[in-house]
Design a protein around this motif. Structure first.
Motif, mmCIF file in Angstrom:
data_model
loop_
_atom_site.group_PDB
_atom_site.id
_atom_site.type_symbol
_atom_site.label_atom_id
_atom_site.label_comp_id
_atom_site.label_asym_id
_atom_site.label_seq_id
_atom_site.Cartn_x
_atom_site.Cartn_y
_atom_site.Cartn_z
ATOM 1 N N PRO A 1 0.555 -0.911 -0.110
ATOM 2 C CA PRO A 1 -0.157 -0.167 -0.316
ATOM 3 C C PRO A 1 0.823 0.962 -0.220
ATOM 4 O O PRO A 1 0.593 2.363 -0.872
ATOM 5 C CB PRO A 1 -1.537 -0.012 1.182
ATOM 6 C CG PRO A 1 -0.644 -1.539 1.777
ATOM 7 C CD PRO A 1 0.075 -1.948 1.246
ATOM 8 N N ILE A 2 2.169 1.487 0.688
ATOM 9 C CA ILE A 2 2.604 2.446 0.854
ATOM 10 C C ILE A 2 2.861 2.675 -0.473
ATOM 11 O O ILE A 2 2.896 4.241 -1.244
ATOM 12 C CB ILE A 2 4.029 2.544 1.476
ATOM 13 C CG1 ILE A 2 3.433 2.732 3.084
ATOM 14 C CG2 ILE A 2 4.812 3.685 1.890
ATOM 15 C CD1 ILE A 2 4.337 2.873 3.713
ATOM 16 N N MET A 3 3.295 1.569 -1.624
ATOM 17 C CA MET A 3 3.885 2.026 -2.635
ATOM 18 C C MET A 3 3.124 2.290 -3.321
ATOM 19 O O MET A 3 4.129 3.499 -4.444
ATOM 20 C CB MET A 3 5.281 1.073 -3.219
ATOM 21 C CG MET A 3 6.524 0.436 -2.207
ATOM 22 S SD MET A 3 7.971 1.681 -2.047
ATOM 23 C CE MET A 3 8.514 2.215 -3.502
ATOM 24 N N ASN A 4 2.083 1.713 -3.500
ATOM 25 C CA ASN A 4 0.750 1.881 -4.427
ATOM 26 C C ASN A 4 0.512 3.959 -4.020
ATOM 27 O O ASN A 4 0.203 4.415 -5.273
ATOM 28 C CB ASN A 4 -0.066 1.485 -4.110
ATOM 29 C CG ASN A 4 0.008 -0.186 -4.664
ATOM 30 O OD1 ASN A 4 0.622 -0.434 -5.910
ATOM 31 N ND2 ASN A 4 -1.406 -0.776 -4.108
ATOM 32 N N THR A 5 -0.071 4.250 -2.859
ATOM 33 C CA THR A 5 0.267 5.393 -2.481
ATOM 34 C C THR A 5 1.569 6.546 -3.127
ATOM 35 O O THR A 5 0.836 7.367 -3.817
ATOM 36 C CB THR A 5 0.243 6.143 -1.100
ATOM 37 O OG1 THR A 5 0.989 5.422 -0.549
ATOM 38 C CG2 THR A 5 -1.334 5.426 -0.896
ATOM 39 N N THR A 6 3.280 5.540 -3.192
ATOM 40 C CA THR A 6 3.542 6.752 -3.882
ATOM 41 C C THR A 6 3.147 6.879 -4.789
ATOM 42 O O THR A 6 3.865 8.148 -5.454
ATOM 43 C CB THR A 6 4.731 6.199 -3.104
ATOM 44 O OG1 THR A 6 5.386 5.516 -1.643
ATOM 45 C CG2 THR A 6 6.040 6.898 -3.267
ATOM 46 N N PHE A 7 2.818 5.534 -5.298
ATOM 47 C CA PHE A 7 3.219 6.034 -7.391
ATOM 48 C C PHE A 7 2.091 6.809 -7.476
ATOM 49 O O PHE A 7 2.023 7.917 -8.035
ATOM 50 C CB PHE A 7 3.227 4.494 -8.320
ATOM 51 C CG PHE A 7 4.152 4.258 -7.953
ATOM 52 C CD1 PHE A 7 5.561 4.488 -8.323
ATOM 53 C CD2 PHE A 7 4.585 2.646 -7.113
ATOM 54 C CE1 PHE A 7 6.778 3.511 -8.233
ATOM 55 C CE2 PHE A 7 5.797 1.616 -7.115
ATOM 56 C CZ PHE A 7 6.577 2.309 -7.711
ATOM 57 N N ALA A 8 1.029 6.358 -7.069
ATOM 58 C CA ALA A 8 -0.076 7.220 -7.201
ATOM 59 C C ALA A 8 0.395 9.265 -6.946
ATOM 60 O O ALA A 8 0.265 10.619 -7.565
ATOM 61 C CB ALA A 8 -0.729 7.154 -5.983
ATOM 62 N N ALA A 9 1.115 9.960 -5.703
ATOM 63 C CA ALA A 9 1.902 10.559 -5.671
ATOM 64 C C ALA A 9 2.080 10.927 -6.666
ATOM 65 O O ALA A 9 2.328 12.536 -6.742
ATOM 66 C CB ALA A 9 2.410 10.663 -4.086
ATOM 67 N N GLN A 10 3.064 10.265 -6.825
ATOM 68 C CA GLN A 10 3.942 10.670 -8.316
ATOM 69 C C GLN A 10 3.409 11.257 -9.196
ATOM 70 O O GLN A 10 3.654 12.146 -9.820
ATOM 71 C CB GLN A 10 5.178 9.502 -8.596
ATOM 72 C CG GLN A 10 6.243 9.869 -9.415
ATOM 73 C CD GLN A 10 7.225 8.278 -9.713
ATOM 74 O OE1 GLN A 10 6.599 7.666 -9.367
ATOM 75 N NE2 GLN A 10 8.040 8.725 -10.500
ATOM 76 N N ARG A 11 2.246 10.303 -9.880
ATOM 77 C CA ARG A 11 1.476 10.859 -10.771
ATOM 78 C C ARG A 11 1.029 11.484 -10.719
ATOM 79 O O ARG A 11 0.735 13.273 -11.991
ATOM 80 C CB ARG A 11 0.332 9.508 -11.395
ATOM 81 C CG ARG A 11 -0.498 10.103 -12.288
ATOM 82 C CD ARG A 11 -0.772 8.255 -13.038
ATOM 83 N NE ARG A 11 -1.995 8.875 -13.959
ATOM 84 C CZ ARG A 11 -2.300 9.653 -14.635
ATOM 85 N NH1 ARG A 11 -1.147 9.693 -15.007
ATOM 86 N NH2 ARG A 11 -3.227 9.886 -15.319
ATOM 87 N N LEU A 12 0.301 12.241 -9.720
ATOM 88 C CA LEU A 12 -0.101 13.634 -9.209
ATOM 89 C C LEU A 12 0.839 14.445 -9.140
ATOM 90 O O LEU A 12 0.137 16.187 -8.461
ATOM 91 C CB LEU A 12 -1.356 13.739 -8.020
ATOM 92 C CG LEU A 12 -2.828 12.692 -8.013
ATOM 93 C CD1 LEU A 12 -3.493 12.649 -6.813
ATOM 94 C CD2 LEU A 12 -3.629 13.162 -8.587
ATOM 95 N N ARG A 13 1.672 14.547 -8.946
ATOM 96 C CA ARG A 13 3.390 15.501 -8.720
ATOM 97 C C ARG A 13 2.749 15.850 -7.216
ATOM 98 O O ARG A 13 2.570 17.245 -7.216
ATOM 99 C CB ARG A 13 3.099 16.443 -9.632
ATOM 100 C CG ARG A 13 4.414 15.623 -11.620
ATOM 101 C CD ARG A 13 3.954 17.019 -12.414
ATOM 102 N NE ARG A 13 3.339 15.931 -13.291
ATOM 103 C CZ ARG A 13 3.212 16.868 -14.540
ATOM 104 N NH1 ARG A 13 3.860 17.866 -14.683
ATOM 105 N NH2 ARG A 13 2.759 15.829 -15.737
#
Lengths: 472, 353
Positions: free
Chosen positions: B199-211
């Motif tokens: 879950p942490i890595m998933n949120t990280t990638f989501a955050a990366q996408r939202l910049r």
């Protein structure tokens, strides 16, 4: 930087250092000046310095800033210095230059952030039951009525038959407008409105409020009122909450007197039943917020002013110089007619063209092309803004903007910039160093490498720099 | 004359600085704070963070703030407070206590009051069982809450900004200068978060996408994945050597928003720990087995060579229990015995047929 902060900031910069020290006694004032007058990077610097125990060497600050942003750094520091928020130690051989916040400012800003103390500078709310009929809507209406009254009074002198049947502002306001050379009583060919009046009209509401207030403060000084008290009161108003009643009991006598004038301007409302309470209106509470906040979150006051129109912007301008303005407000139409050849009027829209003649007419009234352009861009229709952001293009069509500038330049071949000429340098190296520094801090206006002369519009920092070179 | 065609004048339409939204994820793990209390008690840390929040709000009239607590069993909103009953109810800012203190800027007082009240609530509702059963924190849940809040705030903001602009464009172009600039600050005190790796890595990638940059302020402990989160999202990672100076670190390193970060040299971490956690036992591994179909990571070959995630039959070759950290010499030996010909591929189990 946005336009509105300029006039008020320039006024502040003219104040002597002792006035600043007294102004910064009030945490609300420190907070408001911090929020309103500083560019973004300067705020960052101030906050970083706020809880630092020792002065920060300038060399360390340089390390923190990216090399490409040296110009922004210098501008930020110089403004902080001019507003007496930081002190930079004089350069000497032993100690490197270091920067720290001034005592008065830092202690007040800390108090503002943490709360506490006994300064009562954020307004004492009235504890009595609030009068039922005073809600936000009522205050907005009141402020709008008062402010439009003032604007109509200025505009109605243009003589386009736009005179409104309203009662108009009070005699005090009228006198103030005359003292500020916004209008003249002598009805000459140009009508009773002056160049200052025009530029006043073309500003955003927030800037207009500031212009009028500064005018009033200057007048108040002549009447023997203390400008520090007056200014702190204004900054306090900016930190109050809309729709709440505040008590007048802690105000000083001159502040109480000022309050009556603010009612005339529409910045505050005193309910007739409870004269020891006052309600700040949206005009007052947005005094210390900057342009972006006004446009978005604080529901831009233009909203309230452009009666009927739902959005802040209403002007669409096309590349063929045609202009469509979705407004039915006589005030806006009168302003537009200053520089546009209006042809058609519909119930909710007027259309016209920007022509050479119409711009000439405006220029002969004393309006500059920059004022016209900034008016058009501040009131641009959301559709224009949307297209501009989507394409990454400027909001107004570049052809139109350029043409307006060119039309002005056809007549004005000369532009005066007050400033200082530096010449007679001893060596090319010294000249180069000074020019480079002047360019970096953004004060260089003109230079001639052959004659080793250059011209700057501000010289305090450059003087220090030249002195420090001498020391070395 | 050169002022006529000076094209930089076109840029003057960008006025002021876009407002920014700061979401603070506060790790309230009771175990970790108990360990930290001699140097930096929670109350003091909260006081520092409140000053930091005020400083953030002071910078711009339109700046917003939100605080999520990542507690031992759940993630909780501290500010703005969650609606009390059903989700349809409009959020009510009912703050009956006396806030008529003229010595404090009212918005600051409101936030402080609300944040402290909900924090007290949180601590009061934490039972001894809750503390006894776990010693970690719900960081992944808190980050998810933060991201969804940012998403909603961005949509709201662009709606308010101009009704005609569709919300989706605002989310897809966060570089757009007029939109809300959001960032997340994680104040972390807990150590091991390996059981929440995915879950942490998933949120990280989501955050990366939202910049959305994720800044990490590490007061104690060390987690691999938060390091990776800040590295991926171009946030700031900082491990405090002496937590007493928390406020100065906050003001200097974490207060600048994206706009000012363009002009500043950010504090960087020299080494980023890029290790992953295995999907089977949540252990942080240096070298592991990766399913060639779904890229799941295992610390040892799964039972019967069937991937636990996608149930693919994997061919392990003749692979032993030991992962393939082997010296060059040994490798040669293995190749003689083994069926696999490519030395580099030997660590990856290939699917059967």
């Amino acid at each position: 930087m946005s336009l509105p902060s300029l006039s008020s900031r320039e006024y502040l910069e003219r104040l002597p250092g002792t006035t600043f020290r007294r102004l910064y006694q009030q945490p609300s004032t420190a907070l408001a000046i911090f929020r309103r007058m500083l560019p973004h990077l300067a705020k960052t610097f101030a906050m970083a310095l706020l809880y630092m125990t020792k002065p920060l060497p300038l060399a360390d600050l340089d390390l923190w800033v990216r090399p490409g942003s040296k110009r922004q750094r210098d501008e930020a520091l110089s403004l902080l210095n001019r507003l007496h928020m930081v002190t930079i130690t004089a350069p000497s051989r032993d100690d490197p230059q270091a920067v720290s916040l001034t005592k008065a400012f830092s202690s007040s800003l800390r108090l503002a952030l943490t709360g506490g103390g006994d300064h009562q500078s954020f307004g004492v709310p009235a504890n009595d039951l609030e009068t039922a009929n005073v809600d936000v809507q009522f205050l907005d209406d009141f402020a709008r009525a008062q402010w439009e009254g003032i604007l109509h009074y200025i505009v109605s002198n243009v003589g386009d038959g736009m005179r409104q049947a309203g009662e108009g502002p009070t005699a005090g306001v009228k006198q103030l407008l005359e003292a500020g050379h916004m209008v003249t009583r002598q009805k000459r060919s140009g009508g009773g409105i002056t160049q200052a009046g025009f530029s006043f009209l073309l500003q955003e509401v927030n800037a207009q409020v500031w212009t009028l207030l500064l005018l009033w403060i200057e007048n108040a000084e002549k009447m023997g009122m203390d400008s520090v008290e007056v200014l702190s009161f204004l900054f306090m108003l900016g930190s109050l909450e809309l729709g709440r009643a505040y008590s007048t009991t802690i105000l000083t006598a001159s502040q109480k007197e000022m309050l009556t004038h603010l009612v005339d301007f529409g910045l505050a409302y005193i309910p007739p039943s409870t004269p020891n309470q006052f309600f700040p209106t949206r005009l007052a509470t947005t005094l210390t917020s900057d342009a972006s906040a006004l446009r978005s979150v604080a529901a831009g006051f233009d909203n309230a002013l452009s009666a009927g129109a739902g959005t802040a912007g209403f002007i669409i301008i096309e590349t063929n110089y045609r202009l469509y303005a979705y407004t039915s407000s006589p005030l806006q139409i009168a302003v537009l007619s200053l520089f546009t050849k209006l042809t058609t009027r519909y119930p909710n829209m007027v259309s016209g063209r920007i022509t050479r003649e119409s711009i000439y007419r405006a220029i002969s009234h004393g309006i500059t092309s920059e004022q016209v352009i900034s008016y058009l861009s501040t009131h641009a229709h959301p559709q224009l803004l949307k297209v501009a952001t989507a394409k990454g293009a400027p909001v107004l069509p570049p052809t139109v903007v350029d043409q307006i500038r060119l039309w002005q330049i056809e007549n004005e071949r000369m532009k005066a910039t007050p400033g200082f000429l530096f010449k007679d340098f001893e060596s090319q190296k010294e000249y180069d160093g000074c020019v480079k520094y002047a360019d970096e801090i953004g004060v260089l206006v003109w230079k001639n490498d052959g004659k080793r002369m250059f011209f700057v519009n501000r010289m305090e920092q450059l003087r220090d720099y030249i002195k420090s070179r001498k020391v070395k | 004359m050169d002022s006529v065609d000076a094209t930089e004048h076109y840029d003057t339409t960008i006025q002021g600085v876009p407002p920014s939204l700061l979401v603070i994820v506060l790790d309230t793990n009771p175990h970790a704070w108990a360990l930290l209390s001699p140097t930096l008690p929670l109350s003091k840390a909260i006081a520092n963070i409140l000053v930091f929040i005020n400083a953030h709000l002071a910078a711009n009239h339109a700046n917003q703030v939100a605080v999520v607590a990542s507690h031992c069993h759940r993630a909780v909103w501290l500010y703005p407070r969650a609606p009390s009953s059903s989700e349809d109810v409009e959020m009510t800012d009912q703050t009956p206590p006396d806030l008529n203190d003229a010595n404090k800027y009212r918005p600051f007082a409101l936030i402080e009051d609300s944040l402290l009240a909900s924090l007290r609530d949180l601590i009061a509702t934490t039972t001894e069982d809750d503390i006894a059963t776990t010693n970690t924190t719900q960081m992944a849940g808190a980050l998810t809450l933060a991201l969804s809040y940012i998403n909603r705030a961005t949509v709201n903001f662009s709606d308010a900004d101009s009704s005609s602009k569709t919300a989706s464009t605002a989310i897809e172009n966060p570089e757009n200068t007029s939109s809300l600039q959001s960032r997340i600050l994680v104040v972390s005190v807990s150590g091991d978060l390996a059981h929440q790796y995915i879950p942490i890595m998933n949120t990280t990638f989501a955050a990366q996408r939202l910049r959305v940059p994720i800044d990490i302020l590490k007061l104690a402990g060390d987690t691999v994945f938060l390091q990776q989160a800040s590295d991926t999202t171009k946030g700031i990672y900082m491990q405090l050597s002496n937590p007493q100076g928390l406020l100065q670190y906050l003001m200097m390193a974490f207060l600048p928003d994206q706009t000012s970060r363009k002009h500043l040299v950010p504090p960087t971490q020299q080494v980023v720990d890029f290790r992953a956690a295995c999907f089977c036992h949540r252990r942080v591994v240096d070298v592991g087995f990766v399913c060639s179909i779904c890229l799941s990571i295992f610390c040892s070959p799964p039972e019967g060579a069937i991937c636990l995630t996608c149930s693919t039959h994997l061919a392990l070759g003749d692979y032993g229990a030991k992962p393939a950290v082997v010296a060059r010499k040994k490798k040669k030996k293995r190749r003689i015995n083994g069926a696999m010909e490519t030395p580099s591929g030997s660590a990856t189990p290939a699917p059967v047929e």
